[in-house]
Design a protein around this motif. Structure first.
Motif, PDB file in Angstrom:
ATOM      1  N   GLN A 141       0.847  -1.209   0.000  1.00  0.00           N
ATOM      2  CA  GLN A 141       0.000   0.000   0.000  1.00  0.00           C
ATOM      3  C   GLN A 141       0.878   1.254   0.000  1.00  0.00           C
ATOM      4  O   GLN A 141       1.823   1.364   0.781  1.00  0.00           O
ATOM      5  CB  GLN A 141      -0.917   0.003   1.229  1.00  0.00           C
ATOM      6  N   LEU A 164      -1.883   0.227   6.140  1.00  0.00           N
ATOM      7  CA  LEU A 164      -1.014  -0.954   6.039  1.00  0.00           C
ATOM      8  C   LEU A 164       0.413  -0.598   5.621  1.00  0.00           C
ATOM      9  O   LEU A 164       1.308  -1.442   5.675  1.00  0.00           O
ATOM     10  CB  LEU A 164      -1.586  -1.961   5.034  1.00  0.00           C
ATOM     11  N   ARG A 223      -2.498   1.666  -4.503  1.00  0.00           N
ATOM     12  CA  ARG A 223      -3.698   1.709  -3.644  1.00  0.00           C
ATOM     13  C   ARG A 223      -4.053   0.274  -3.274  1.00  0.00           C
ATOM     14  O   ARG A 223      -3.969  -0.625  -4.117  1.00  0.00           O
ATOM     15  CB  ARG A 223      -4.858   2.342  -4.414  1.00  0.00           C
ATOM     16  N   ASP A 235      -6.789  -1.281  -2.924  1.00  0.00           N
ATOM     17  CA  ASP A 235      -7.867  -1.894  -3.714  1.00  0.00           C
ATOM     18  C   ASP A 235      -7.361  -2.490  -5.029  1.00  0.00           C
ATOM     19  O   ASP A 235      -7.977  -3.386  -5.586  1.00  0.00           O
ATOM     20  CB  ASP A 235      -8.939  -0.837  -4.051  1.00  0.00           C
ATOM     21  N   GLY A 293      -5.097  -6.352   2.909  1.00  0.00           N
ATOM     22  CA  GLY A 293      -6.059  -6.862   3.891  1.00  0.00           C
ATOM     23  C   GLY A 293      -6.897  -7.999   3.301  1.00  0.00           C
ATOM     24  O   GLY A 293      -7.262  -7.966   2.126  1.00  0.00           O
ATOM     25  N   ASN A 339      -9.920  -8.462   3.842  1.00  0.00           N
ATOM     26  CA  ASN A 339     -11.186  -7.850   3.436  1.00  0.00           C
ATOM     27  C   ASN A 339     -11.159  -7.458   1.960  1.00  0.00           C
ATOM     28  O   ASN A 339     -12.120  -7.671   1.231  1.00  0.00           O
ATOM     29  CB  ASN A 339     -11.510  -6.639   4.327  1.00  0.00           C
ATOM     30  N   VAL A 340     -10.016  -6.919   1.511  1.00  0.00           N
ATOM     31  CA  VAL A 340      -9.898  -6.510   0.107  1.00  0.00           C
ATOM     32  C   VAL A 340      -9.761  -7.752  -0.787  1.00  0.00           C
ATOM     33  O   VAL A 340     -10.406  -7.846  -1.839  1.00  0.00           O
ATOM     34  CB  VAL A 340      -8.689  -5.545  -0.079  1.00  0.00           C
ATOM     35  N   LYS A 380      -5.245  -5.704  11.770  1.00  0.00           N
ATOM     36  CA  LYS A 380      -6.383  -6.519  12.211  1.00  0.00           C
ATOM     37  C   LYS A 380      -7.658  -5.678  12.346  1.00  0.00           C
ATOM     38  O   LYS A 380      -7.613  -4.575  12.897  1.00  0.00           O
ATOM     39  CB  LYS A 380      -6.070  -7.191  13.548  1.00  0.00           C
ATOM     40  N   VAL A 416     -14.370  -2.378  11.300  1.00  0.00           N
ATOM     41  CA  VAL A 416     -14.340  -1.880  12.676  1.00  0.00           C
ATOM     42  C   VAL A 416     -13.024  -2.335  13.290  1.00  0.00           C
ATOM     43  O   VAL A 416     -12.602  -3.474  13.075  1.00  0.00           O
ATOM     44  CB  VAL A 416     -15.495  -2.489  13.511  1.00  0.00           C
ATOM     45  N   SER A 417     -12.351  -1.434  14.033  1.00  0.00           N
ATOM     46  CA  SER A 417     -11.247  -1.953  14.857  1.00  0.00           C
ATOM     47  C   SER A 417     -11.514  -1.642  16.314  1.00  0.00           C
ATOM     48  O   SER A 417     -11.832  -2.530  17.094  1.00  0.00           O
ATOM     49  CB  SER A 417      -9.872  -1.516  14.358  1.00  0.00           C
ATOM     50  N   SER A 418     -11.427  -0.357  16.733  1.00  0.00           N
ATOM     51  CA  SER A 418     -11.695  -0.078  18.148  1.00  0.00           C
ATOM     52  C   SER A 418     -13.196   0.012  18.430  1.00  0.00           C
ATOM     53  O   SER A 418     -13.633  -0.163  19.559  1.00  0.00           O
ATOM     54  CB  SER A 418     -11.038   1.245  18.556  1.00  0.00           C
ATOM     55  N   GLY A 419     -13.985   0.337  17.432  1.00  0.00           N
ATOM     56  CA  GLY A 419     -15.431   0.504  17.621  1.00  0.00           C
ATOM     57  C   GLY A 419     -15.814   1.958  17.906  1.00  0.00           C
ATOM     58  O   GLY A 419     -16.995   2.282  17.998  1.00  0.00           O
ATOM     59  N   THR A 435     -15.616   4.674  16.046  1.00  0.00           N
ATOM     60  CA  THR A 435     -16.334   5.354  14.948  1.00  0.00           C
ATOM     61  C   THR A 435     -17.822   5.021  15.025  1.00  0.00           C
ATOM     62  O   THR A 435     -18.678   5.904  14.880  1.00  0.00           O
ATOM     63  CB  THR A 435     -15.753   4.933  13.575  1.00  0.00           C
TER      64      THR A 435
HETATM   65  O1  PRT Z   1      -5.698   4.745  -0.417  1.00  0.00           O
HETATM   66  P1  PRT Z   1      -6.014   3.304  -0.271  1.00  0.00           P
HETATM   67  O2  PRT Z   1      -7.158   2.845  -1.129  1.00  0.00           O
HETATM   68  O3  PRT Z   1      -4.771   2.459  -0.433  1.00  0.00           O
HETATM   69  O4  PRT Z   1      -6.419   3.112   1.277  1.00  0.00           O
HETATM   70  P2  PRT Z   1      -7.856   2.986   1.962  1.00  0.00           P
HETATM   71  O5  PRT Z   1      -8.257   4.327   2.437  1.00  0.00           O
HETATM   72  O6  PRT Z   1      -8.804   2.201   1.119  1.00  0.00           O
HETATM   73  O7  PRT Z   1      -7.524   2.007   3.174  1.00  0.00           O
HETATM   74  P3  PRT Z   1      -6.994   2.286   4.649  1.00  0.00           P
HETATM   75  O8  PRT Z   1      -5.580   2.740   4.607  1.00  0.00           O
HETATM   76  O9  PRT Z   1      -7.976   3.059   5.453  1.00  0.00           O
HETATM   77  O10 PRT Z   1      -7.064   0.776   5.181  1.00  0.00           O
HETATM   78  C1  PRT Z   1      -6.270  -0.226   4.619  1.00  0.00           C
HETATM   79  C2  PRT Z   1      -6.612  -1.553   5.269  1.00  0.00           C
HETATM   80  O11 PRT Z   1      -6.373  -1.459   6.685  1.00  0.00           O
HETATM   81  C3  PRT Z   1      -8.043  -2.011   5.195  1.00  0.00           C
HETATM   82  O12 PRT Z   1      -8.373  -2.577   3.930  1.00  0.00           O
HETATM   83  C4  PRT Z   1      -8.105  -3.028   6.304  1.00  0.00           C
HETATM   84  O13 PRT Z   1      -7.582  -4.263   5.860  1.00  0.00           O
HETATM   85  C5  PRT Z   1      -7.142  -2.451   7.348  1.00  0.00           C
HETATM   86  N1  PRT Z   1      -7.831  -1.825   8.516  1.00  0.00           N
HETATM   87  C6  PRT Z   1      -7.603  -2.161   9.820  1.00  0.00           C
HETATM   88  C7  PRT Z   1      -8.761  -0.859   8.505  1.00  0.00           C
HETATM   89  C8  PRT Z   1      -9.113  -0.599   9.849  1.00  0.00           C
HETATM   90  N2  PRT Z   1      -8.371  -1.420  10.632  1.00  0.00           N
HETATM   91  C9  PRT Z   1     -10.092   0.416  10.146  1.00  0.00           C
HETATM   92  N3  PRT Z   1     -10.410   0.634  11.323  1.00  0.00           N
HETATM   93  N4  PRT Z   1      -9.325  -0.141   7.504  1.00  0.00           N
HETATM   94  C10 PRT Z   1     -10.222   0.815   7.784  1.00  0.00           C
HETATM   95  N5  PRT Z   1     -10.635   1.114   9.063  1.00  0.00           N
HETATM   96  C11 PRT Z   1     -11.624   2.241   9.187  1.00  0.00           C
HETATM   97  C12 PRT Z   1     -13.075   1.807   9.025  1.00  0.00           C
HETATM   98  O14 PRT Z   1     -13.438   1.791   7.654  1.00  0.00           O
HETATM   99  C13 PRT Z   1     -13.843   2.870   9.822  1.00  0.00           C
HETATM  100  O15 PRT Z   1     -14.029   4.038   9.068  1.00  0.00           O
HETATM  101  O16 PRT Z   1     -11.551   2.833  10.470  1.00  0.00           O
HETATM  102  C14 PRT Z   1     -12.851   3.174  10.936  1.00  0.00           C
HETATM  103  C15 PRT Z   1     -13.212   2.341  12.128  1.00  0.00           C
HETATM  104  O17 PRT Z   1     -12.186   2.328  13.067  1.00  0.00           O
HETATM  105  P4  PRT Z   1     -12.519   2.267  14.647  1.00  0.00           P
HETATM  106  O18 PRT Z   1     -11.190   2.081  15.311  1.00  0.00           O
HETATM  107  O19 PRT Z   1     -13.156   3.558  15.011  1.00  0.00           O
HETATM  108  O20 PRT Z   1     -13.422   1.078  14.856  1.00  0.00           O
END
Ligand code: PRT
Ligand code: ZN
Length: 297
Positions: free
Chosen positions: A21, A26, A63, A65, A82, A84-85, A103, A171-174, A176
């Motif tokens: 990335q 990541l 990126r 994705d 990830g 997920n992707v 994670k 979700v990671s910490s929850g 948001t």
């Molecule tokens: O620019 P590019 O397309 O490369 O990046 P991106 O913006 O699509 O991805 P990015 O960097 O946000 O995330 C990359 C990867 O990190 C994701 O595909 C997941 O595999 C992993 N990852 C781990 C997460 C999170 N934790 C995460 N918490 N990706 C996103 N989140 C976001 C989630 O979408 C939500 O908006 O964080 C928010 C929730 O976080 P909490 O801690 O509030 O629960």
């Protein structure tokens, strides 16, 4: 004096191309892992690619994705991305190794006050997500028919602005979800960063991958384990040794003080606190815990 290496005499150098990335959650952990594997690359903040100085590896910054597609098309041999992707994009790539960072979980969330008793709550409702493929799979498995609204970001605001009754997001910490008045009700995927590979790697690339994988696994094992040193009264030595798993068996050395021994061993992170408590109860003293840099078994 000129030195001829095997690689030079065998023609152009064989290299592995890995997609990482470019920036985001990541990026840093991916670069750190390569560094911990002893691979020196210059950071590519504004670069599209970079070359390792001490391993036949070229790093492409992309990126996240796009990484599965690039790996399927063999533009890159490998990628860090990830799960997920990987599963959302559903490209023809193989997952080789879980990497232990990035994670998170892909979850369904609804408004805090909603009376959610199961997936049927979503029947004929609208669910906003950036993960339509994984969401549809979940809904189909649950025999629920819902309207999927695909949006690319800020999914968590959808219920608040009247766009959807539920969301499906990472979700990671929850926090948001909490800040947007939502509650997590289903986890549909547990995710972490993984190493993916092209399905038709050439033999030479495959053997470089094995070298890289061996290093990654050694770094991972080291992170999951601690080196423990402790002093044990000889009267309880047997019991203390029986508590220690170790790589083979613990090292036991006599201390200058009569009746005591120094015991060294390796304990895995998940058993750590449990074993330390039992060791103390069994009379162990002066327990030192040291991180391990690499672990080769
Ligand atoms: O620019 P590019 O397309 O490369 O990046 P991106 O913006 O699509 O991805 P990015 O960097 O946000 O995330 C990359 C990867 O990190 C994701 O595909 C997941 O595999 C992993 N990852 C781990 C997460 C999170 N934790 C995460 N918490 N990706 C996103 N989140 C976001 C989630 O979408 C939500 O908006 O964080 C928010 C929730 O976080 P909490 O801690 O509030 O629960
Ligand atoms: Zn992305």
């Amino acid at each position: 004096m000129s030195i001829t290496t095997n690689q030079q005499s065998a023609g152009p150098e064989v290299k592995l191309k890995i997609a990482v990335q470019k920036s985001g959650r990541l990026h840093d952990d991916s670069i750190r892992l390569l560094k911990e594997c002893g691979i020196d690359i210059s950071n590519g903040v504004n670069k599209l690619k970079s070359e390792a100085s001490n391993f036949p590896l070229e790093v492409f910054f992309l990126r996240d994705d796009d990484i599965p597609q690039y790996v399927e098309d063999a533009v890159a041999d490998l990628g860090f991305v990830g799960e997920n992707v990987v599963y959302e994009k559903n490209k023809k790539v193989d997952v080789v190794e879980k990497l232990g960072f990035g994670k998170c979980r892909l979850s369904i969330a609804v408004r805090k006050g909603d009376d959610y008793t199961g997936a049927s709550f979503l029947q004929h409702k609208r669910v906003a997500t950036s993960y339509p493929v994984l969401l549809k799979k979940f809904l189909d498995e649950q025999n629920v028919s819902a309207e999927i609204h695909e949006i690319s970001g800020s999914v968590e605001i959808a219920p608040g602005i009247g766009l959807a009754e539920g969301i499906c997001d990472l979700v990671s910490s929850g926090s948001t979800l909490f800040m947007n008045g939502l509650k997590e009700v289903e986890t549909i995927l547990l995710s972490q960063a993984v190493l993916i590979k092209n399905q038709q790697l050439a033999l030479a690339q495959q053997s470089l991958l094995e070298k890289l994988l061996f290093r990654i696994q050694s770094v991972k094992k080291a992170k999951n384990n601690k080196y423990v040193l402790l002093n044990a009264p000889n009267s309880n030595l047997k019991e203390i040794i029986s508590l220690l798993p170790g790589m083979k068996s613990p090292t036991v050395l006599p201390l200058a003080q009569q009746g005591w021994s120094s015991v060294h061993s390796v304990i895995s992170e998940d058993q750590f606190w449990d074993i330390i408590e039992k060791l103390k109860t069994a009379g162990a003293q002066g327990i030192l815990v040291v991180p391990i840099e690499k672990m080769i078994i």
